[in-house]
Design an enzyme around this catalytic site. Structure first.
Site, PDB file in Angstrom:
ATOM      1  N   GLU A  17      -4.311   8.442  14.997  1.00 48.10           N
ATOM      2  CA  GLU A  17      -4.148   7.023  15.331  1.00 48.10           C
ATOM      3  C   GLU A  17      -3.240   6.881  16.537  1.00 48.10           C
ATOM      4  O   GLU A  17      -2.355   7.719  16.763  1.00 48.10           O
ATOM      5  CB  GLU A  17      -3.483   6.252  14.182  1.00 48.10           C
ATOM      6  CG  GLU A  17      -4.288   6.103  12.925  1.00 48.10           C
ATOM      7  CD  GLU A  17      -3.508   5.355  11.848  1.00 48.10           C
ATOM      8  OE1 GLU A  17      -2.629   4.533  12.181  1.00 48.10           O
ATOM      9  OE2 GLU A  17      -3.775   5.614  10.665  1.00 48.10           O
ATOM     10  N   LYS A  38      -3.224  -8.712  11.755  1.00 49.66           N
ATOM     11  CA  LYS A  38      -4.161  -9.477  12.598  1.00 49.66           C
ATOM     12  C   LYS A  38      -3.759  -9.501  14.065  1.00 49.66           C
ATOM     13  O   LYS A  38      -4.588  -9.738  14.927  1.00 49.66           O
ATOM     14  CB  LYS A  38      -4.356 -10.889  12.055  1.00 49.66           C
ATOM     15  CG  LYS A  38      -3.113 -11.737  11.935  1.00 49.66           C
ATOM     16  CD  LYS A  38      -3.487 -13.092  11.331  1.00 49.66           C
ATOM     17  CE  LYS A  38      -2.275 -13.932  11.027  1.00 49.66           C
ATOM     18  NZ  LYS A  38      -1.432 -13.369   9.943  1.00 49.66           N
ATOM     19  N   ARG A  55       0.858  -1.196   0.000  1.00 46.51           N
ATOM     20  CA  ARG A  55       0.000   0.000   0.000  1.00 46.51           C
ATOM     21  C   ARG A  55       0.895   1.247   0.000  1.00 46.51           C
ATOM     22  O   ARG A  55       2.118   1.121   0.098  1.00 46.51           O
ATOM     23  CB  ARG A  55      -0.904   0.007   1.233  1.00 46.51           C
ATOM     24  CG  ARG A  55      -0.099   0.028   2.526  1.00 46.51           C
ATOM     25  CD  ARG A  55      -0.964   0.211   3.768  1.00 46.51           C
ATOM     26  NE  ARG A  55      -0.116   0.204   4.951  1.00 46.51           N
ATOM     27  CZ  ARG A  55      -0.543   0.453   6.176  1.00 46.51           C
ATOM     28  NH1 ARG A  55      -1.819   0.730   6.379  1.00 46.51           N
ATOM     29  NH2 ARG A  55       0.273   0.437   7.198  1.00 46.51           N
ATOM     30  N   ASN A 113      -3.512   8.169   3.126  1.00 46.23           N
ATOM     31  CA  ASN A 113      -3.102   7.651   4.432  1.00 46.23           C
ATOM     32  C   ASN A 113      -1.581   7.628   4.499  1.00 46.23           C
ATOM     33  O   ASN A 113      -0.927   7.053   3.620  1.00 46.23           O
ATOM     34  CB  ASN A 113      -3.636   6.229   4.654  1.00 46.23           C
ATOM     35  CG  ASN A 113      -3.437   5.759   6.084  1.00 46.23           C
ATOM     36  OD1 ASN A 113      -4.037   6.298   7.019  1.00 46.23           O
ATOM     37  ND2 ASN A 113      -2.562   4.786   6.278  1.00 46.23           N
ATOM     38  N   GLU A 114      -1.042   8.267   5.489  1.00 44.47           N
ATOM     39  CA  GLU A 114       0.415   8.244   5.725  1.00 44.47           C
ATOM     40  C   GLU A 114       1.217   8.306   4.430  1.00 44.47           C
ATOM     41  O   GLU A 114       2.043   7.432   4.142  1.00 44.47           O
ATOM     42  CB  GLU A 114       0.792   7.008   6.545  1.00 44.47           C
ATOM     43  CG  GLU A 114       0.205   7.047   7.933  1.00 44.47           C
ATOM     44  CD  GLU A 114       0.812   6.028   8.888  1.00 44.47           C
ATOM     45  OE1 GLU A 114       1.422   5.056   8.424  1.00 44.47           O
ATOM     46  OE2 GLU A 114       0.676   6.224  10.111  1.00 44.47           O
TER      47      GLU A 114
HETATM   48  C1  GLA Z   1      -0.294   3.193  10.394  1.00 49.57           C
HETATM   49  C2  GLA Z   1      -1.411   3.065   9.376  1.00 49.57           C
HETATM   50  C3  GLA Z   1      -2.504   2.165   9.807  1.00 49.57           C
HETATM   51  C4  GLA Z   1      -1.976   0.941  10.506  1.00 49.57           C
HETATM   52  C5  GLA Z   1      -1.104   1.360  11.658  1.00 49.57           C
HETATM   53  C6  GLA Z   1      -0.571   0.200  12.454  1.00 49.57           C
HETATM   54  O1  GLA Z   1      -0.444   4.226  11.249  1.00 49.57           O
HETATM   55  O2  GLA Z   1      -1.935   4.320   9.018  1.00 49.57           O
HETATM   56  O3  GLA Z   1      -3.250   1.795   8.667  1.00 49.57           O
HETATM   57  O4  GLA Z   1      -1.244   0.187   9.600  1.00 49.57           O
HETATM   58  O5  GLA Z   1      -0.011   2.066  11.144  1.00 49.57           O
HETATM   59  O6  GLA Z   1       0.186   0.643  13.534  1.00 49.57           O
END
Ligand code: GLA
Ligand code: ZN
Length: 698
Positions: free
Chosen positions: A309, A358, A115, A153-154
């Site tokens: 997060e 998981k 991703r 995302n990130e």
């Molecule tokens: C990142 C991602 C999330 C997830 C977390 C796991 O912050 O944005 O999708 O993978 O890491 O810690």
């Protein structure tokens, strides 16, 4: 700046939720809602990785599950932060349009997988993401249950495909106009690397050019520009779809692949993902390191932000998956609020059954019940946030700042110079930060492009690159009465990493009162020291790594070197300039020097710490203090004890206790395994146990 974080129901509490992984289990989806409500969860982020569910075939959209979830959540009082699905792409997209796959620096196109790895230039990707973003916006962009856009995302990383190489050359053409300017800026006559045209330029590559630092620097800027341009394109799509909801993007811890400051104008508010390595060494060090990152993210816009997060339990990607000791979870979430976050969100609500995450901690684990230690702590924290709702919308004001500049860091760490074994830029910034925190202040971490007007004291560690106009800004700051602490290896190069001629720190010698003559790199085992010229001060302070040799041109020496052939030369200086003062730190001192020296400077200007009075109060080591100010003048003081032992906190008599995480009377039904140890009030002293938080109001 006022908050642009949407918060219809108090602090945002909840996190990433991936119901598309559970569409065959309506019973679980229903149970999720029940448990979320029980934990005080009011917000989820949906759709982050949902592209293949939302558009199973090219041009075939199916938003049914999302609509059903958003509606049901909303009916249950839970709001949605809706993501654009660009964090991860469907297989059909890569098969049909291979240009969306990134090419690495050796020219190899990557296969489908993973991703966060698309080509940000690809017209096919841009067309497809525009279409789905716009449709999402048309469908949900004015839904009463949707409060914000979560773009991508990130975001991270470069692509070296032919399209990106062309875009890089266009970027350079816009910046430099003429190839002669590029050759000058990058000093290409060195090793005969002169370019005859823009068409000859290639991105830096491990099998090609890496030695032109100006090229490397412009490439990093270009990578930032690509992500920014792609993000602007996504924002345009949601706006064209008719939604005016605020947008954000989630940033990462200590990530230097992008210059986050450049995204400030695009975002309505900033957000980030916080995954501290708790219990790796001391909680005090980890706690303050997280504090540092919170302050850095807040300082991008100097406005309320969001912790998007965090992990409720252990992650599954750190080298060791450490559980959080009881109490750490709540302290971690309250810490976010303390630094100006308008919420405390998790990854993720329900633990995935399969694939790579998981075993990553979640609010609801595979067991699925509410009678788990983690769930109880999550619920306790949710109720804590409800009880401090009046803090929402208040802002953080800092009397001091440390300059922490990503572009400077790129240049500094790339240049082969005084110490290729490690210059420790972030550590140098952190030392100034920790000294200010230890004194008991809010601290901003700003870059060289931001204004300096509101501060009393600014620390400028290793500002190797003086970006356009920075020396003038520093000069004005000092002239107007500011206290400036300027460290070694500052003012050495310009924006393209060309060395300044005629003496450094460039354009600042008359202000700081010294010229840097030479800089000595120290081997790992060399520990040197410096001592005060004031014979009453007997203390010697150790330093490592770097020692600069100064020619004093007006400054007085406060400390001098104890060893080597430069024994007796200035190691720390002071110079008054107009209404202000510049202190020069010529060596990489240990933390104790920073703590003592900064305390002296702060006392000299009667800078009042958050608790107590200037000069009369010392915060116990390992206790973090910060404050937020509400529009009505209320001040909220947050104290967190990161020590493994209890400490006594003297509480100002004009303070009332708004919340205490260890107060058993506040615990109600959430008492149990959740790390409640009780907190005793000792008159005007407060006994704060390990990892406990205390929020005072005044
Ligand atoms: C990142 C991602 C999330 C997830 C977390 C796991 O912050 O944005 O999708 O993978 O890491 O810690
Ligand atoms: Zn590309």
């Amino acid at each position: 700046m006022a908050s642009k974080v949407p918060s219809p129901k108090g602090f945002l509490y909840g996190g990433d939720y991936n119901p598309e992984q559970w569409l065959d289990r309506p019973d679980i989806l229903a149970e999720d809602i029940r448990l979320m409500k029980q934990a005080g969860i009011n917000t989820v982020s949906l759709g982050i990785f949902s592209w293949s569910t939302l558009e199973p075939e090219d041009g075939v959209y199916d938003f049914g599950f999302l609509e059903e979830r958003i509606n049901t959540l909303y009916e249950n009082g839970i709001y949605t932060i809706l993501a654009t699905p660009s964090g991860s792409r469907p297989k059909w997209l890569a098969d049909k349009y291979p240009e969306v796959l990134r090419v690495d620096d050796r020219g190899v196109r990557q296969h489908y997988g993973f991703r966060h790895n698309h080509c940000m230039t690809s017209p096919a990707l841009r067309k497809k993401i525009y279409a789905i973003d716009r449709k999402l916006s048309e469908t949900f962009g004015n839904h009463p249950g949707v409060i914000s856009w979560h773009i991508n995302n990130e975001m991270s990383g470069p692509c070296y495909c032919p399209l990106c190489q062309d875009a890089f050359r266009d970027f350079l053409k816009r910046k430099y106009g003429d190839i002669k300017n590029v050759n000058h800026a990058w000093s290409t006559t060195f090793w005969s690397h002169t370019y005859r045209s823009f068409e000859e330029i290639e991105a830096p590559s491990s099998i090609g050019e890496t030695q032109l630092h100006g090229l490397n620097l412009d490439w990093m800027r270009f990578v930032t520009e690509r992500h920014k341009d792609f993000t602007a394109h996504e924002i345009q799509a949601v706006r064209d779809g008719g939604s005016n909801l605020p947008v954000t993007m989630n940033l990462m811890y200590n990530y230097t692949g992008l210059d986050y400051q450049e995204f400030s104008d695009l975002m309505d508010y900033m957000s980030w993902d916080n995954y501290p390595t708790w219990h790796k060494g001391s909680e005090v060090a980890v706690g303050f390191d997280s504090a540092f990152e919170h302050d850095r993210i807040r300082s991008i816009q100097r406005a309320p932000y969001l912790m998007m997060e965090s992990c409720p339990s252990s992650t599954n990607w750190q080298s060791v998956s450490k559980l959080k000791a009881p109490g750490i979870l709540e302290a971690q979430q309250i810490q976010a609020i303390a630094h100006g976050s308008e919420g405390a969100l998790y990854f993720q609500i329900r633990q995935s059954r399969g694939a790579s995450e998981k075993f990553h901690g979640a609010v609801i684990d595979h067991y699925g019940g509410e009678d788990t230690r983690v769930f109880r702590e999550v619920a306790k924290t949710g109720h804590a946030l409800e009880s401090i709702r009046e803090v929402l919308g208040s802002t953080v004001h800092s009397p001091v700042a440390v300059i922490y500049d990503t572009q400077n860091r790129w240049a500094l760490e790339d240049a082969q110079g005084p110490r290729n074994a490690g210059l420790y830029y972030r550590e140098a910034v952190e030392k100034s930060y920790l000294a200010f925190k230890k004194y008991g202040l809010n601290v901003d971490l700003i870059d060289e492009t931001q204004s300096l007007d509101q501060y009393q004291v600014i620390a400028v560690p290793m500002a190797y690159m003086f970006r356009q106009g920075f020396e003038k800004k520093l000069r004005d700051f000092v002239a107007n009465g500011g206290r400036l602490i300027l460290s070694y290896w500052s003012g050495i190069v310009d924006d393209t990493d060309l060395c300044f001629l005629g003496g450094t720190p460039h354009g600042f010698i008359d202000v700081c009162g010294f010229r840097s003559k030479e800089i000595d790199g120290l081997y790992e085992d060399e520990i040197h020291s410096a001592s005060s010229v004031d014979s009453r001060e007997e203390r010697h302070y150790n330093f490592h790594n770097l020692a600069e040799l100064l020619e004093l041109e007006g400054a007085e020496a406060l400390y001098t070197y104890d060893q080597d052939w430069y024994q007796g030369q200035a190691a720390v200086t002071r110079h008054a300039y107009e209404k202000g003062v510049v202190f020069g730190l010529a060596a990489d001192f240990d933390q104790d020097f920073y703590d003592d020296f900064y305390e002296k400077i702060l006392k000299e200007i009667s800078c009042k710490p958050i608790l107590g009075q200037a000069g009369s109060f010392v915060l116990p080591t390992g206790v973090e203090v910060s404050e937020r100010t509400q529009e009505d003048g209320s001040i909220y003081i947050f104290l967190i004890n990161w020590n493994r032992e209890a400490v006594e906190i003297p509480v100002d008599s004009d303070c009332e206790i708004l919340y205490a995480s260890g107060d058993s009377s506040l615990m109600g039904q959430f008492q149990g395994e959740a790390g409640v140890k009780g907190t005793d009030s000792l008159g005007d002293k407060y006994l704060l146990h390990s990892y406990e938080c205390l929020i005072l109001k005044k």
